[in-house]
Design a protein around this motif. Sequence first.
Motif, PDB file in Angstrom:
ATOM      1  N   ASP A  65     -63.848 117.296  67.950  1.00  0.00           N
ATOM      2  CA  ASP A  65     -63.692 116.784  66.589  1.00  0.00           C
ATOM      3  C   ASP A  65     -63.060 115.391  66.673  1.00  0.00           C
ATOM      4  O   ASP A  65     -61.865 115.258  66.932  1.00  0.00           O
ATOM      5  CB  ASP A  65     -62.815 117.743  65.783  1.00  0.00           C
ATOM      6  CG  ASP A  65     -62.649 117.314  64.336  1.00  0.00           C
ATOM      7  OD1 ASP A  65     -62.895 116.142  63.998  1.00  0.00           O
ATOM      8  OD2 ASP A  65     -62.253 118.177  63.532  1.00  0.00           O
ATOM      9  N   MET A  66     -63.869 114.357  66.450  1.00  0.00           N
ATOM     10  CA  MET A  66     -63.363 112.984  66.601  1.00  0.00           C
ATOM     11  C   MET A  66     -62.336 112.623  65.538  1.00  0.00           C
ATOM     12  O   MET A  66     -61.444 111.823  65.795  1.00  0.00           O
ATOM     13  CB  MET A  66     -64.527 111.989  66.596  1.00  0.00           C
ATOM     14  CG  MET A  66     -65.336 112.019  67.872  1.00  0.00           C
ATOM     15  SD  MET A  66     -64.348 111.731  69.370  1.00  0.00           S
ATOM     16  CE  MET A  66     -63.758 110.056  69.088  1.00  0.00           C
ATOM     17  N   ARG A  67     -62.434 113.195  64.353  1.00  0.00           N
ATOM     18  CA  ARG A  67     -61.406 112.923  63.338  1.00  0.00           C
ATOM     19  C   ARG A  67     -60.055 113.425  63.847  1.00  0.00           C
ATOM     20  O   ARG A  67     -59.052 112.717  63.763  1.00  0.00           O
ATOM     21  CB  ARG A  67     -61.752 113.590  62.010  1.00  0.00           C
ATOM     22  CG  ARG A  67     -62.759 112.811  61.206  1.00  0.00           C
ATOM     23  CD  ARG A  67     -63.064 113.531  59.890  1.00  0.00           C
ATOM     24  NE  ARG A  67     -63.666 112.614  58.964  1.00  0.00           N
ATOM     25  CZ  ARG A  67     -63.003 111.871  58.080  1.00  0.00           C
ATOM     26  NH1 ARG A  67     -61.696 111.960  57.995  1.00  0.00           N
ATOM     27  NH2 ARG A  67     -63.629 111.048  57.283  1.00  0.00           N
ATOM     28  N   SER A  68     -60.032 114.630  64.377  1.00  0.00           N
ATOM     29  CA  SER A  68     -58.796 115.190  64.908  1.00  0.00           C
ATOM     30  C   SER A  68     -58.332 114.376  66.117  1.00  0.00           C
ATOM     31  O   SER A  68     -57.143 114.095  66.268  1.00  0.00           O
ATOM     32  CB  SER A  68     -59.027 116.645  65.300  1.00  0.00           C
ATOM     33  OG  SER A  68     -57.859 117.202  65.824  1.00  0.00           O
ATOM     34  N   ARG A  69     -59.267 113.994  66.976  1.00  0.00           N
ATOM     35  CA  ARG A  69     -58.952 113.213  68.190  1.00  0.00           C
ATOM     36  C   ARG A  69     -58.295 111.889  67.819  1.00  0.00           C
ATOM     37  O   ARG A  69     -57.436 111.387  68.530  1.00  0.00           O
ATOM     38  CB  ARG A  69     -60.237 112.990  68.992  1.00  0.00           C
ATOM     39  CG  ARG A  69     -60.038 112.367  70.349  1.00  0.00           C
ATOM     40  CD  ARG A  69     -59.548 113.405  71.359  1.00  0.00           C
ATOM     41  NE  ARG A  69     -59.415 112.818  72.663  1.00  0.00           N
ATOM     42  CZ  ARG A  69     -58.255 112.405  73.179  1.00  0.00           C
ATOM     43  NH1 ARG A  69     -57.137 112.519  72.495  1.00  0.00           N
ATOM     44  NH2 ARG A  69     -58.208 111.887  74.379  1.00  0.00           N
ATOM     45  N   LEU A  70     -58.720 111.313  66.677  1.00  0.00           N
ATOM     46  CA  LEU A  70     -58.185 110.025  66.226  1.00  0.00           C
ATOM     47  C   LEU A  70     -56.988 110.193  65.286  1.00  0.00           C
ATOM     48  O   LEU A  70     -56.453 109.212  64.784  1.00  0.00           O
ATOM     49  CB  LEU A  70     -59.284 109.222  65.524  1.00  0.00           C
ATOM     50  CG  LEU A  70     -60.390 108.713  66.431  1.00  0.00           C
ATOM     51  CD1 LEU A  70     -61.604 108.292  65.615  1.00  0.00           C
ATOM     52  CD2 LEU A  70     -59.900 107.561  67.299  1.00  0.00           C
ATOM     53  N   GLY A  71     -56.578 111.441  65.053  1.00  0.00           N
ATOM     54  CA  GLY A  71     -55.437 111.678  64.171  1.00  0.00           C
ATOM     55  C   GLY A  71     -55.757 111.446  62.708  1.00  0.00           C
ATOM     56  O   GLY A  71     -54.860 111.152  61.911  1.00  0.00           O
ATOM     57  N   LEU A  72     -57.037 111.585  62.320  1.00  0.00           N
ATOM     58  CA  LEU A  72     -57.444 111.379  60.936  1.00  0.00           C
ATOM     59  C   LEU A  72     -57.513 112.721  60.216  1.00  0.00           C
ATOM     60  O   LEU A  72     -57.725 113.759  60.842  1.00  0.00           O
ATOM     61  CB  LEU A  72     -58.829 110.709  60.887  1.00  0.00           C
ATOM     62  CG  LEU A  72     -58.925 109.337  61.546  1.00  0.00           C
ATOM     63  CD1 LEU A  72     -60.373 108.875  61.581  1.00  0.00           C
ATOM     64  CD2 LEU A  72     -58.070 108.327  60.805  1.00  0.00           C
ATOM     65  N   PRO A  73     -57.374 112.702  58.881  1.00  0.00           N
ATOM     66  CA  PRO A  73     -57.477 113.964  58.134  1.00  0.00           C
ATOM     67  C   PRO A  73     -58.909 114.494  58.160  1.00  0.00           C
ATOM     68  O   PRO A  73     -59.858 113.736  58.400  1.00  0.00           O
ATOM     69  CB  PRO A  73     -57.057 113.569  56.710  1.00  0.00           C
ATOM     70  CG  PRO A  73     -57.310 112.107  56.625  1.00  0.00           C
ATOM     71  CD  PRO A  73     -57.109 111.559  58.016  1.00  0.00           C
ATOM     72  N   ARG A  74     -59.046 115.783  57.894  1.00  0.00           N
ATOM     73  CA  ARG A  74     -60.376 116.403  57.813  1.00  0.00           C
ATOM     74  C   ARG A  74     -61.180 115.734  56.711  1.00  0.00           C
ATOM     75  O   ARG A  74     -60.632 115.306  55.710  1.00  0.00           O
ATOM     76  CB  ARG A  74     -60.264 117.885  57.508  1.00  0.00           C
ATOM     77  CG  ARG A  74     -59.663 118.696  58.616  1.00  0.00           C
ATOM     78  CD  ARG A  74     -59.763 120.167  58.266  1.00  0.00           C
ATOM     79  NE  ARG A  74     -60.938 120.759  58.876  1.00  0.00           N
ATOM     80  CZ  ARG A  74     -60.944 121.332  60.057  1.00  0.00           C
ATOM     81  NH1 ARG A  74     -59.838 121.364  60.771  1.00  0.00           N
ATOM     82  NH2 ARG A  74     -62.038 121.867  60.539  1.00  0.00           N
ATOM     83  N   ASP A  75     -62.490 115.703  56.888  1.00  0.00           N
ATOM     84  CA  ASP A  75     -63.388 115.151  55.884  1.00  0.00           C
ATOM     85  C   ASP A  75     -63.636 116.224  54.836  1.00  0.00           C
ATOM     86  O   ASP A  75     -64.153 117.288  55.154  1.00  0.00           O
ATOM     87  CB  ASP A  75     -64.708 114.726  56.546  1.00  0.00           C
ATOM     88  CG  ASP A  75     -65.557 113.885  55.624  1.00  0.00           C
ATOM     89  OD1 ASP A  75     -65.052 113.473  54.563  1.00  0.00           O
ATOM     90  OD2 ASP A  75     -66.728 113.648  55.956  1.00  0.00           O
ATOM     91  N   GLU A  76     -63.272 115.946  53.615  1.00  0.00           N
ATOM     92  CA  GLU A  76     -63.383 116.958  52.560  1.00  0.00           C
ATOM     93  C   GLU A  76     -64.568 116.713  51.632  1.00  0.00           C
ATOM     94  O   GLU A  76     -64.665 117.344  50.594  1.00  0.00           O
ATOM     95  CB  GLU A  76     -62.086 116.988  51.729  1.00  0.00           C
ATOM     96  CG  GLU A  76     -60.839 117.307  52.530  1.00  0.00           C
ATOM     97  CD  GLU A  76     -60.838 118.692  53.169  1.00  0.00           C
ATOM     98  OE1 GLU A  76     -61.577 119.572  52.699  1.00  0.00           O
ATOM     99  OE2 GLU A  76     -60.101 118.872  54.156  1.00  0.00           O
TER     100      GLU A  76
END
Length: 155
Positions: A65-76
């Motif tokens: 999960d690249m969002r998690s890898r980059l420390g970004l919130p989940r895409d809602e």
Amino acid sequence: MSSKTQSSDAMVEYVTAMIGGQLFGLPISRVQDVFMPERVTRVPLSSREIAGVLNLRGRIVTVVDMRSRLGLPRDEDGKTPMAVGVDLRGESYGLLIDQIGEVLRLPEAGMEENPVNLDPRMAKLAGGVHRLDGQLMVVLDVDRVLELAPEMMAA
């Protein structure tokens, strides 16, 4: 700009992807395929960066999960994520992204070092940046992206 003169005309192709509103580029030489991940199976006790595993044409693919890898919130927004398939040391990985873009052919000499004000979460995974028309494309270093938990890599 860089002062390299011997390779000033060398070109590099990048597959572009959007993650959390930021444009990223992956060297096309590292990209195996682009696919819509289906039936991702969660792996018990894996880090939050591992979305799970899936079967892609007979290969077991670890989905990151690249969002998690980059420390970004989940895409809602409910859009189905896409994945970029890459290999590292004979293992297959799918990098979950928000949206795939086009293939860009850019001069190798145009790549710059990470700017000092680049988000540190991105900087640790980036191999440099390209300045495009009004946008910064962060070049992902696939090896760094896949430096996950050591216990996962010790298979």
